[in-house]
Design an enzyme around this catalytic site. Structure first.
Site, PDB file in Angstrom:
ATOM      1  CB  ALA A 217      79.788  76.446  30.536  1.00  0.00           C
TER       2      ALA A 217
ATOM      3  CB  SER B 182      76.307  83.237  28.542  1.00  0.00           C
ATOM      4  OG  SER B 182      77.605  84.134  28.732  1.00  0.00           O
ATOM      5  CD  GLU B 183      83.288  81.643  26.435  1.00  0.00           C
ATOM      6  OE1 GLU B 183      84.322  81.304  26.801  1.00  0.00           O
ATOM      7  OE2 GLU B 183      83.194  81.846  25.169  1.00  0.00           O
ATOM      8  CG  ASN B 184      79.379  84.372  31.922  1.00  0.00           C
ATOM      9  OD1 ASN B 184      78.668  84.029  30.800  1.00  0.00           O
ATOM     10  ND2 ASN B 184      79.025  85.044  32.611  1.00  0.00           N
ATOM     11  N   GLY B 185      78.513  80.650  32.146  1.00  0.00           N
ATOM     12  CA  GLY B 185      77.583  79.977  33.019  1.00  0.00           C
ATOM     13  C   GLY B 185      76.177  80.163  33.030  1.00  0.00           C
TER      14      GLY B 185
END
Length: 227
Positions: free
Chosen positions: A98, A56-59
């Site tokens: 990320a 997930s690009e939020n980490g």
């Protein structure tokens, strides 16, 4: 288009068909990123015999299914702000890491929604006409950095055709899409154009032609989608 099909497919069923079909595209060991909205639901349909690592690009690396209502941990969310499970061995990191993963070619497949996609594999998914939006977010990085790009979206938007000869909205990426999955059909994007590979048995090829502006050919191995 069959009026029966229109009546039968609820919003929830439509999203389930798309997410369930998209989940079949992953292989053992794939690292996958799921975009905000409908694509995040794909995590709920990954076959148990397929080991996929969802980023997930939020980490988060190791995203699982949506959390159950009686066991919510608000600290663990996906990029859409939905509470999700973290698989055993998952790790957490900052946005810089990320995006390094996304830009560095470490993502095997990314699945995104879209406002429009065209027969050349270009997509437009960030600018809604007449509405203020802050920008395209990480979509451009995901699309250009991933080895395979899948657009998973509802077939029409309030009756408007979304699969076009040429996108009319500002592009997110040019000729990067490999596959288009809707509740009605699946297209592969090839150098020779779109190829219809799967069709929902509730619809006919004529239904698809009536709701797609893009040119396409029908695969000789056309399959029925699971509904």
């Amino acid at each position: 288009m069959s009026p029966v099909a229109e009546e039968t497919l609820s919003k929830e069923k439509t999203r389930e068909i798309i997410a369930r079909r998209a989940a079949k595209e992953f292989k053992n060991g794939d690292t996958v990123t799921l975009g905000i909205g409908l694509p995040t639901e794909i995590a709920n349909y990954i076959p148990e015999n397929i080991n996929v690592i969802i980023q997930s690009e939020n980490g988060i690396l190791g995203v699982g299914k949506k959390q159950s209502k009686d066991n919510l941990d608000p600290r663990i969310i996906n990029s859409g702000g939905v509470c999700v499970e973290a698989h055993h061995g998952a790790c957490f990191y900052d946005s810089q890491m990320a995006f390094t993963m996304m830009r560095g070619g470490h993502i095997d497949a990314t699945v995104l929604g879209s406002l429009q996609v065209d027969q050349e594999g270009s997509l437009a998914n960030w600018l809604i006409p007449g509405k203020f939006v802050p920008g395209m977010g990480g979509s451009m990085d995901l699309i250009v950095g991933s080895k395979k790009v899948i657009v998973a979206m509802e077939h029409l938007s309030k009756g408007e055709i979304k699969i076009l000869k040429k996108c009319t909205l500002p592009l997110t990426a040019y000729r990067e899409v490999n596959q288009i999955i809707t509740e009605r059909c699946v297209f592969d994007v090839t150098p020779d154009g779109l190829v219809l590979t799967d069709i929902n048995p509730m619809f006919s090829i004529d239904d698809i032609k009536a709701t797609v502006e893009a040119d396409f050919i029908v695969s000789p191995n056309l399959k029925y989608m699971e509904i």
